[in-house]
Design an enzyme around this catalytic site. Structure first.
Site, PDB file in Angstrom:
ATOM      1  N   TYR A 180      39.852 -20.010 -38.220  1.00  0.00           N
ATOM      2  CA  TYR A 180      41.349 -20.056 -39.027  1.00  0.00           C
ATOM      3  C   TYR A 180      42.463 -19.058 -38.737  1.00  0.00           C
ATOM      4  O   TYR A 180      41.913 -17.640 -37.664  1.00  0.00           O
ATOM      5  CB  TYR A 180      41.477 -20.017 -40.534  1.00  0.00           C
ATOM      6  CG  TYR A 180      41.084 -18.671 -41.505  1.00  0.00           C
ATOM      7  CD1 TYR A 180      39.710 -17.614 -40.792  1.00  0.00           C
ATOM      8  CD2 TYR A 180      42.223 -18.512 -41.814  1.00  0.00           C
ATOM      9  CE1 TYR A 180      39.861 -16.817 -41.249  1.00  0.00           C
ATOM     10  CE2 TYR A 180      42.112 -16.933 -42.777  1.00  0.00           C
ATOM     11  CZ  TYR A 180      41.226 -16.337 -42.742  1.00  0.00           C
ATOM     12  OH  TYR A 180      40.491 -15.217 -43.166  1.00  0.00           O
ATOM     13  N   ARG A 229      43.238 -15.166 -30.211  1.00  0.00           N
ATOM     14  CA  ARG A 229      42.160 -14.892 -31.015  1.00  0.00           C
ATOM     15  C   ARG A 229      41.734 -16.286 -31.408  1.00  0.00           C
ATOM     16  O   ARG A 229      39.990 -16.213 -30.999  1.00  0.00           O
ATOM     17  CB  ARG A 229      42.332 -14.373 -32.211  1.00  0.00           C
ATOM     18  CG  ARG A 229      41.254 -13.951 -32.872  1.00  0.00           C
ATOM     19  CD  ARG A 229      41.588 -12.468 -33.474  1.00  0.00           C
ATOM     20  NE  ARG A 229      42.535 -13.320 -35.205  1.00  0.00           N
ATOM     21  CZ  ARG A 229      42.908 -12.467 -35.757  1.00  0.00           C
ATOM     22  NH1 ARG A 229      42.993 -11.293 -35.684  1.00  0.00           N
ATOM     23  NH2 ARG A 229      44.177 -12.809 -36.645  1.00  0.00           N
ATOM     24  N   ARG A 234      25.145 -34.614 -43.405  1.00  0.00           N
ATOM     25  CA  ARG A 234      24.716 -32.788 -43.110  1.00  0.00           C
ATOM     26  C   ARG A 234      23.422 -33.085 -43.189  1.00  0.00           C
ATOM     27  O   ARG A 234      22.202 -33.352 -43.573  1.00  0.00           O
ATOM     28  CB  ARG A 234      25.226 -32.897 -45.105  1.00  0.00           C
ATOM     29  CG  ARG A 234      24.508 -31.091 -45.333  1.00  0.00           C
ATOM     30  CD  ARG A 234      25.112 -31.100 -47.100  1.00  0.00           C
ATOM     31  NE  ARG A 234      24.350 -29.385 -47.030  1.00  0.00           N
ATOM     32  CZ  ARG A 234      23.543 -29.104 -46.780  1.00  0.00           C
ATOM     33  NH1 ARG A 234      21.976 -29.677 -46.623  1.00  0.00           N
ATOM     34  NH2 ARG A 234      23.543 -27.750 -46.807  1.00  0.00           N
ATOM     35  N   LYS A 250      37.284 -14.930 -36.276  1.00  0.00           N
ATOM     36  CA  LYS A 250      37.679 -15.090 -37.815  1.00  0.00           C
ATOM     37  C   LYS A 250      37.335 -16.478 -38.459  1.00  0.00           C
ATOM     38  O   LYS A 250      37.595 -17.014 -38.312  1.00  0.00           O
ATOM     39  CB  LYS A 250      39.471 -15.268 -37.266  1.00  0.00           C
ATOM     40  CG  LYS A 250      39.907 -15.263 -38.224  1.00  0.00           C
ATOM     41  CD  LYS A 250      41.568 -14.900 -37.620  1.00  0.00           C
ATOM     42  CE  LYS A 250      42.340 -14.772 -39.324  1.00  0.00           C
ATOM     43  NZ  LYS A 250      41.787 -13.912 -40.429  1.00  0.00           N
ATOM     44  N   GLU A 266      36.456  -2.235 -42.630  1.00  0.00           N
ATOM     45  CA  GLU A 266      38.010  -2.811 -42.526  1.00  0.00           C
ATOM     46  C   GLU A 266      37.996  -3.161 -44.026  1.00  0.00           C
ATOM     47  O   GLU A 266      37.438  -3.060 -44.875  1.00  0.00           O
ATOM     48  CB  GLU A 266      38.103  -3.888 -41.207  1.00  0.00           C
ATOM     49  CG  GLU A 266      37.298  -4.786 -41.602  1.00  0.00           C
ATOM     50  CD  GLU A 266      37.557  -5.881 -40.730  1.00  0.00           C
ATOM     51  OE1 GLU A 266      37.669  -6.350 -40.132  1.00  0.00           O
ATOM     52  OE2 GLU A 266      36.223  -6.663 -40.226  1.00  0.00           O
ATOM     53  N   LEU A 319      37.193  -7.599 -37.247  1.00  0.00           N
ATOM     54  CA  LEU A 319      38.415  -8.232 -36.977  1.00  0.00           C
ATOM     55  C   LEU A 319      39.550  -7.722 -36.279  1.00  0.00           C
ATOM     56  O   LEU A 319      39.918  -6.755 -36.701  1.00  0.00           O
ATOM     57  CB  LEU A 319      38.962  -9.692 -38.089  1.00  0.00           C
ATOM     58  CG  LEU A 319      39.788 -10.342 -37.700  1.00  0.00           C
ATOM     59  CD1 LEU A 319      38.574 -11.413 -36.313  1.00  0.00           C
ATOM     60  CD2 LEU A 319      40.747 -10.965 -37.829  1.00  0.00           C
TER      61      LEU A 319
HETATM   62  N1  PMP Z   1      40.264  -8.042 -40.888  1.00  0.00           N
HETATM   63  C1  PMP Z   1      39.856  -9.384 -41.934  1.00  0.00           C
HETATM   64  C2  PMP Z   1      38.443  -8.784 -42.050  1.00  0.00           C
HETATM   65  C3  PMP Z   1      40.512  -9.986 -41.995  1.00  0.00           C
HETATM   66  O1  PMP Z   1      40.812 -11.019 -42.791  1.00  0.00           O
HETATM   67  C4  PMP Z   1      42.183  -9.546 -41.546  1.00  0.00           C
HETATM   68  C5  PMP Z   1      42.866 -10.648 -41.479  1.00  0.00           C
HETATM   69  N2  PMP Z   1      42.747 -11.709 -41.339  1.00  0.00           N
HETATM   70  C6  PMP Z   1      42.599  -8.483 -40.706  1.00  0.00           C
HETATM   71  C7  PMP Z   1      41.474  -7.739 -40.510  1.00  0.00           C
HETATM   72  C8  PMP Z   1      43.701  -8.594 -39.937  1.00  0.00           C
HETATM   73  O2  PMP Z   1      44.010  -9.864 -39.279  1.00  0.00           O
HETATM   74  P1  PMP Z   1      45.717 -10.026 -38.927  1.00  0.00           P
HETATM   75  O3  PMP Z   1      46.648  -8.512 -38.103  1.00  0.00           O
HETATM   76  O4  PMP Z   1      45.883 -10.652 -37.406  1.00  0.00           O
HETATM   77  O5  PMP Z   1      45.992 -10.335 -40.149  1.00  0.00           O
END
Ligand code: PMP
Length: 284
Positions: free
Chosen positions: A33, A52, A100, A147, A180, A205
């Protein structure tokens, strides 16, 4: 005006939009996503988000269901049909529908879901409030660079934060390093005045907002260092903030009950909020 969602080629009323019960996204979280901010009707950083998305799809061997160009058109169409000026668009691509089984047939048609949500235009005043964050153990897998919609550890940690009146949980790995936030990248300004965010690898991410804020910091003459930091270092920092496409630059004034700096939003966070809000209005 009814909200309209896009599902597999059709624009549908939001409350009637649905996917098949054997969609692999529903059964295995087998999908990816993106969330992209909308500012004055424009998609902020659309190209890096699509890049991405391309990478996430590639890592999971999911083909693009439509061309990238057509995808951009559909995104804009959803925004326009919902008349969203400020807010965000959510898009999800899953591997598709199949009986499934953990192993998947190679010829599946991926499913697409896209919808948009309007919010108030962020202002420097609303964006500059200080927030509480907490820490939680990082129990996620070792491919956080993809993601995926597989978000349960983040959901659990974020719920604990919400229950404690905190806006975000920063995740701490077995080495004691902050990786993060549950849905954001983590930043500090150290006691020595160094702006720090963790280097990107398979454990986080690579945030699009992180990338843009690094660029804006550089332009504003604020040097940014990409390295790991401990939770202890974060608690002793002068400033702390999180970044994401929906939270933008979100300052924290307390981590696990420990006051950060003087307990007020610091000058570097303030400057970056200002620059980021300007950037959203005039992305380059
Ligand atoms: N880390 C994680 C785990 C996230 O889910 C997100 C947002 N989806 C981010 C960092 C920030 O990413 P972005 O700046 O691309 O929204």
């Amino acid at each position: 005006m009814p909200r309209i969602a896009y599902v597999n080629g059709r624009y549908l009323p939001h409350n009637r939009a649905g996917v098949h019960i054997e969609d692999r996204g529903f059964q295995f979280a087998d999908g990816v996503y993106e969330v992209i901010a909308i500012s004055e009707g424009n998609l902020v950083d659309i190209e890096p988000h699509l890049e991405r998305l391309n990478r996430s799809l590639g890592e999971l061997n999911i083909p693009w269901p439509v061309s990238r160009r057509a995808f951009g058109f559909i995104l804009r169409e959803v925004i326009s049909r919902n008349r969203v000026s400020n807010g965000s668009v959510y898009l999800q691509i899953t591997r598709g529908v199949a009986p499934r089984d953990f192993a998947y047939p190679k010829d599946l048609k991926p499913s697409i879901v896209i919808y948009a949500r309007g919010t108030a235009k962020p202002s420097i005043e609303t964006a500059s409030n200080g927030h509480k964050i907490i820490s939680q153990p990082d129990i996620r897998w070792k491919r956080c660079d993809i993601k995926t919609v597989s978000l349960l550890p983040a959901v659990m940690a974020k719920q604990i934060a919400a229950d404690e009146g905190a806006i975000e949980a920063w995740l701490v790995n077995e080495e004691g390093m902050v990786t993060e936030g549950t849905s954001s990248n983590a930043w500090i300004v150290t006691a020595e005045g160094e702006l720090v965010t963790r280097q990107t690898d398979n454990l986080i991410l690579s945030g699009i907002t992180r990338q843009t804020v690094m660029k804006l910091a550089k332009e504003a003459g604020v040097k940014c260092v990409e390295r790991s930091f401990t939770l202890e270092e974060a608690k002793q920092a002068k400033e702390a903030f999180s970044t994401s496409s929906t939270a933008l630059v979100k300052p924290a004034v307390e981590i696990d009950g420990v006051q950060i700096g003087d307990g007020k939003v610091g000058p570097i966070a303030r400057k970056l909020i200002e620059h980021y809000l300007n950037y959203m209005d005039n992305p380059s």
